[in-house]
Write an enzyme that holds these catalytic residues in place. Structure first.
Site, PDB file in Angstrom:
ATOM      1  N   VAL A 169       0.984  -1.144  -0.134  1.00  0.00           N
ATOM      2  CA  VAL A 169       0.051  -0.050   0.059  1.00  0.00           C
ATOM      3  C   VAL A 169       0.905   1.300  -0.010  1.00  0.00           C
ATOM      4  O   VAL A 169       0.596   2.340  -0.747  1.00  0.00           O
ATOM      5  CB  VAL A 169      -0.816  -0.070   1.039  1.00  0.00           C
ATOM      6  CG1 VAL A 169      -1.801   1.383   1.237  1.00  0.00           C
ATOM      7  CG2 VAL A 169      -1.941  -1.053   0.978  1.00  0.00           C
ATOM      8  N   LYS A 170       1.906   1.137   0.514  1.00  0.00           N
ATOM      9  CA  LYS A 170       2.748   2.648   0.859  1.00  0.00           C
ATOM     10  C   LYS A 170       3.344   2.784  -0.608  1.00  0.00           C
ATOM     11  O   LYS A 170       3.497   3.774  -0.927  1.00  0.00           O
ATOM     12  CB  LYS A 170       3.995   2.465   2.062  1.00  0.00           C
ATOM     13  CG  LYS A 170       4.675   3.769   1.907  1.00  0.00           C
ATOM     14  CD  LYS A 170       5.554   3.697   2.926  1.00  0.00           C
ATOM     15  CE  LYS A 170       6.471   5.157   2.949  1.00  0.00           C
ATOM     16  NZ  LYS A 170       7.406   5.264   3.683  1.00  0.00           N
ATOM     17  N   LEU A 171       3.862   1.702  -1.199  1.00  0.00           N
ATOM     18  CA  LEU A 171       4.625   1.851  -2.330  1.00  0.00           C
ATOM     19  C   LEU A 171       3.666   2.158  -3.224  1.00  0.00           C
ATOM     20  O   LEU A 171       4.125   2.399  -4.587  1.00  0.00           O
ATOM     21  CB  LEU A 171       5.604   0.549  -2.605  1.00  0.00           C
ATOM     22  CG  LEU A 171       6.584   0.305  -1.737  1.00  0.00           C
ATOM     23  CD1 LEU A 171       7.306  -0.848  -2.054  1.00  0.00           C
ATOM     24  CD2 LEU A 171       7.601   1.467  -1.532  1.00  0.00           C
TER      25      LEU A 171
END
Length: 172
Positions: A169-171
């Site tokens: 999700v962060k990337l």
């Protein structure tokens, strides 16, 4: 709860300072000792190896450069897993590939250590105030058990599912 920190660069240092300010005991390690000075001045116990951090902590946060660095502090010489004890949890705040995160979590699991991926958004300027946004992947029960410290570090904490999910999700 005894907190450990491996990696005291800009973000790790800010997180560590906030943990100390919040009243927790902190044991920290960084390859470059000079980067632990501010934490030591504020009461952190500074040790010579990631193994010693693990031995003195219930949960160890890793905040290092990349997946190779996470592997090295986790499984190399005098590593976190070398300091294993009952109930030890590792929370990786490094920003790494979700596949690598799953692999690292699997290696920890083989050694009887739970790992959560806990990447954050926000830099040192918000970390010092405990205002990061944290995404968490891994075992839900382990997450819930340690929720209090995540809420100290971040003012928004989102549990997203299995290991690797938070990094994915962060990337994106």
């Amino acid at each position: 709860m005894r907190i450990g920190l491996v990696g005291t660069g800009l973000l790790g240092n800010a997180v560590g300072l906030h943990i100390l300010e919040s009243g927790y005991d902190l044991t920290a390690f960084n390859r470059t000792k000079a980067k632990t000075k501010q934490l030591q001045e504020r009461g952190a116990k500074i040790v010579d190896t990631p193994k010693e951090v693990a031995e003195n902590s219930d949960i160890v946060f890793t905040v290092v450069k990349n997946a190779d660095a996470v592997r090295k502090v986790s499984f190399g010489d005098s590593c976190i897993s070398c300091g294993k004890h009952d109930g030890l949890v590792v929370a990786d705040m490094s920003t790494i590939n979700p596949i690598a995160s799953k692999e690292i979590a699997g290696e920890f699991a083989k050694k009887g250590i739970m790992m959560l991926d806990t990447p954050v958004m926000g830099g040192p300027n918000v970390a010092i105030k405990g205002e990061l946004v944290m995404m968490v992947g891994g075992d839900r029960e382990t997450f819930e058990k340690h929720r209090k410290i995540f809420d100290v570090i971040a003012n928004k904490v989102f549990y997203l599912g299995e290991n690797g999910t938070a990094h994915a999700v962060k990337l994106q």
